[in-house]
Design a protein around this motif. Sequence first.
Motif, PDB file in Angstrom:
ATOM      1  N   ASN A 101       0.841  -1.194   0.000  1.00  0.00           N
ATOM      2  CA  ASN A 101       0.000   0.000   0.000  1.00  0.00           C
ATOM      3  C   ASN A 101       0.875   1.244   0.000  1.00  0.00           C
ATOM      4  O   ASN A 101       2.022   1.233   0.481  1.00  0.00           O
ATOM      5  CB  ASN A 101      -0.947   0.012   1.195  1.00  0.00           C
ATOM      6  N   THR A 102       0.327   2.293  -0.544  1.00  0.00           N
ATOM      7  CA  THR A 102       0.981   3.603  -0.515  1.00  0.00           C
ATOM      8  C   THR A 102       0.027   4.612   0.118  1.00  0.00           C
ATOM      9  O   THR A 102      -1.195   4.422   0.121  1.00  0.00           O
ATOM     10  CB  THR A 102       1.365   4.077  -1.930  1.00  0.00           C
ATOM     11  N   ASN A 103       0.626   5.669   0.643  1.00  0.00           N
ATOM     12  CA  ASN A 103      -0.166   6.679   1.325  1.00  0.00           C
ATOM     13  C   ASN A 103       0.425   8.038   0.989  1.00  0.00           C
ATOM     14  O   ASN A 103       1.588   8.313   1.306  1.00  0.00           O
ATOM     15  CB  ASN A 103      -0.110   6.425   2.844  1.00  0.00           C
ATOM     16  N   ASP A 104      -0.364   8.882   0.334  1.00  0.00           N
ATOM     17  CA  ASP A 104       0.084  10.234  -0.021  1.00  0.00           C
ATOM     18  C   ASP A 104      -0.861  11.240   0.615  1.00  0.00           C
ATOM     19  O   ASP A 104      -2.088  11.171   0.422  1.00  0.00           O
ATOM     20  CB  ASP A 104       0.103  10.414  -1.532  1.00  0.00           C
ATOM     21  N   ARG A 105      -0.252  12.200   1.355  1.00  0.00           N
ATOM     22  CA  ARG A 105      -1.060  13.211   2.032  1.00  0.00           C
ATOM     23  C   ARG A 105      -0.435  14.593   1.821  1.00  0.00           C
ATOM     24  O   ARG A 105       0.788  14.744   1.824  1.00  0.00           O
ATOM     25  CB  ARG A 105      -1.123  12.945   3.544  1.00  0.00           C
ATOM     26  N   THR A 106      -1.301  15.546   1.696  1.00  0.00           N
ATOM     27  CA  THR A 106      -0.889  16.948   1.668  1.00  0.00           C
ATOM     28  C   THR A 106      -1.698  17.685   2.718  1.00  0.00           C
ATOM     29  O   THR A 106      -2.929  17.598   2.737  1.00  0.00           O
ATOM     30  CB  THR A 106      -1.128  17.576   0.293  1.00  0.00           C
ATOM     31  N   ALA A 107      -0.994  18.407   3.611  1.00  0.00           N
ATOM     32  CA  ALA A 107      -1.675  19.082   4.716  1.00  0.00           C
ATOM     33  C   ALA A 107      -1.265  20.534   4.772  1.00  0.00           C
ATOM     34  O   ALA A 107      -0.079  20.886   4.599  1.00  0.00           O
ATOM     35  CB  ALA A 107      -1.338  18.397   6.038  1.00  0.00           C
ATOM     36  N   LEU A 108      -2.242  21.399   4.994  1.00  0.00           N
ATOM     37  CA  LEU A 108      -2.016  22.833   5.180  1.00  0.00           C
ATOM     38  C   LEU A 108      -2.308  23.154   6.642  1.00  0.00           C
ATOM     39  O   LEU A 108      -3.399  22.856   7.145  1.00  0.00           O
ATOM     40  CB  LEU A 108      -2.919  23.633   4.257  1.00  0.00           C
ATOM     41  N   ASN A 109      -1.321  23.748   7.330  1.00  0.00           N
ATOM     42  CA  ASN A 109      -1.413  24.008   8.766  1.00  0.00           C
ATOM     43  C   ASN A 109      -1.304  25.512   8.993  1.00  0.00           C
ATOM     44  O   ASN A 109      -0.235  26.110   8.795  1.00  0.00           O
ATOM     45  CB  ASN A 109      -0.287  23.261   9.489  1.00  0.00           C
ATOM     46  N   LEU A 110      -2.420  26.123   9.387  1.00  0.00           N
ATOM     47  CA  LEU A 110      -2.475  27.566   9.621  1.00  0.00           C
ATOM     48  C   LEU A 110      -2.965  27.817  11.036  1.00  0.00           C
ATOM     49  O   LEU A 110      -3.982  27.249  11.460  1.00  0.00           O
ATOM     50  CB  LEU A 110      -3.423  28.241   8.627  1.00  0.00           C
TER      51      LEU A 110
END
Length: 965
Positions: free
Chosen positions: A479-488
């Motif tokens: 399995n692969t896991n790709d995440r993009t997160a914006l932290n403000l």
Amino acid sequence: MKKIALIISCVLCAAVSFGQTQVKGKLVDKDSKEPMPAAAVALLKSSDSSVVQTAITDNNGNFTMSGMGNGSFRIFVTFLGYKPIYRAITISSDKPQQDLGTVNISRKGLALNEVEIVQEKPPVVVKQDTLEFNAGSFKTRENAMVEDLVKKLPGVQVDKDGTVTAQGQQVTRVLVDGKPFFGTDPKMATKNLPADIVDKVQIIDRKSDQAQFTGIDDGNIEKAINIVLKPEKRKGYFGRAQAGYGTDDHFMANVTANRFRENQQLSFLGGGNNVNNLGYTPQDVFNFTNGNGSGGRGGFGGSVRSGSVNAGGLSIGSGGSGITRNWNGGLNFNQDFNTKLKLNASYFYNDSKTNTAQTSSTQYFLKDENGKDSSYFYDAKNKGLNENANHRVDMRLEYAPDSMNSVIFTPTFTYNKAHNENDNTYQSFDTSHTRLLNGGAVNNINEGTSPNISGNLLFRHRFAKQGRTFSANFSGGYNTNDRTALNLSNNQYILKSGDYAYDTIQQRNIQHSENNNEGVRLNYTEPIFKNRYLELAYNYNTSHNVSSRNTFDYNPASGNYDLHNDSLSNAFDNTTTTQMGSLNIRTQKLKYGYTIGISVQENDQQSRNVTKDSTVHLRTVNFFPVALFNYNFAKGKRFQFTYRGSTTQPTLSQLQPVPDNSNPQYIQLGNPDLKPTFTHTIQARYNSFNQVTMSGFFSNVNATFNQNQIVSKTVNDGQGRQISQPVNVNGNYNLSGFMTNIIPVKGLEQSHLNLSTNASYGQNHSFAGNVVANGATIPNEAALSTTKTMNLKENVRFDWSYKELFDFFTSGSVNWNNTASTLQNATNYFDYEFTFDFNVNLPLGFIIGSDVDYTVTTGRSAGYNQHITMLNGFVSKSVFKKKQGLIKLQGFDLLRQNVSISRTVNENYIQDVNNMVLQRYFMISFTYFLNKFGQQQQSQGPRGPGGRGMGFPGGGGFRRGGGMM
């Protein structure tokens, strides 16, 4: 509530009138005239052969039954070695009591002029590991679903979300004629199949595929239900289509279509709604709670930290938080190509969008370096949007070329895509809840995808010598896991001097991970003595994981997130290898069986920090015994004891030392020195069910003891900001148990009283403290704390179905929680709940129904102690000649009081949470039912006057000693 009291009064009056009727007699051997003790006697309806009352003859052959009401009945008597007998009787207001006098029963082979021999289906059949219910003995209303039928079975409970519990254990699998139905989700079958196609419902302690092949119990058991279809319903078409629209633009629509043949099952289902009715168990949902701060520290949802004791969590009202819009659809296919090859395959897609809103109040209990109270309060408001789309494909291929060999292949593929937004505003106050310590606003936006493929290949071989077997189970996955997160976030801190300090975060982080794993289990059994077997097993598993996290700060000059933050970025390469060897001696006797053995397990874990070019290597060896024991006292009475040891490896996020600051009020650190957790698990169960009296007793005791359990070591920097790091502790344990009594109510047809007691006691060690050195980066000054929690719950439930006129159940429960910690005073609170549900069939195809839930919560903080009355109701009307259509008007939360409140008691805090929930709406819907089956098969047994030949194999009926065949 006055109306409810009136209904209950009417029911009690009816019960008194029923208690005035009576049937009695004396059973003797026709030739010797000796009394016949321990024979089974049943009173059946003449119209449909359903069981009304049962009795066992005493030492003098006498039997008595009462409270059956007026009508036409049949007496059915059986005794092992004798011919079953049948006699028709009528009970009326003119003759409410029937004395049959002396009833002669003849040995097999002799003719009876005064009786007629018939075949009957008993309502319940008890087998060694199966409790089998005859669906015809538990009447349901027109067009009911399997879930409605299962609710009526003694010892079975169905929660409002559809979770099924049997004999105190959660049902994890529902099969249809022994075949999977949309994978392993029980709700897919119970909520989508009609009850009128069911012949039997089997509640099974299902053994593993390995144990079923070898016949040797390996202790791997799950609670399962098998839906056995009526023979005439196994060929034809059936389904339903439903659509509804309500106030506030609420809607629902669904369709199910099934085509069954002798060796093939094809099912389709699909639908959507925005009234929180999923109809399935959410699986493989993309989870953002690890690694981005969505969980923890009251963390935008109040998740409990590892190692804590949760002494609350009561969720009242509809039981769900937020408002969910859902679309779903799927196909299920079963095919028996021949006796050697069988295939099951299913595809299911769901797309959900949930809007949440939450308020929470948390009190933290801390002390500074001088032992002075430094407790503080944390109040937060959170709004969230969670979107998940999931594809899932399951397959099971069974191939048995002969009786000596078998191959089972079970691949699974899932693909998940998710989008998550959280807006959180918070304030922290001192111990008096008056002086502001900090405040701020945090916004997190996350997106991710995660494809996953896995599979198992099980080969089994049985040698010519009985008991000698070999099996090999190969497993693998990627399995692969790709995440993009914006932290403000914008955060304000008030220093002790009175000055203000500000902290602003504008970051984007990109995470990627890949994981592949392979494993094999080899198992060999050899008979060494009569009914004794030697088992040798070897397990090998390896997992390789690579992950990276790159964090970028906002660049005002370019207007993009292109400033790489080295301190919050990392890359890891991890490999874990596990080997285990086992030697067991298994004994299998007629009444009992046991297993004793020893296992040794080696874990080798290597974590390489690619960024810093450093490696952490951890190797552990664990020895643990295995002990299994079961004893069958008699038919329907069984005792089981199990002891097992197991290890749990630290997760990647727990090992990574790079800080996670996506929640600036709860900084999470990893710990590369973590050790695996070793858990001792002990379980003892005793089940007893009398199929004649329909009474039962089920109990279960569990104990878990943990070594090197991973818990959070948390400190506070004096400004209401926490820093947490996982560490190992010893001395944590949990004890729990339950008892359930099923008592049939004499004089009331199809009625049961269920008495349940649940208890638990736990102790957990953890760390909490106060850092004064201007925010230490590692929480070394945290102090060890101990939390002890006790919970007791008593529940009384009463079910009653009267003919096909009405059915209802009522229940009441009291729940007591007590928690004591070295950091806080003991807390006590009580919760009370009362439930009343009923359905009434009226003339002209009308049905009315309602359910009421009244809940009282006490002992919580201000604003969280509630008195809630949840009232739902409906009225429906069948239309068309064959009642193929149904118009339904329903109202949800008529009093507009639905809420979702929970309390969590941890080692150093108490948190109360109030979630947004779905509130009052009205909806009108139309349902069309399709039922087209082949010509019904004729029963094989002779018919009694006014009855139906049930075609029960082997003659059916009751056996000597009160047991039914």
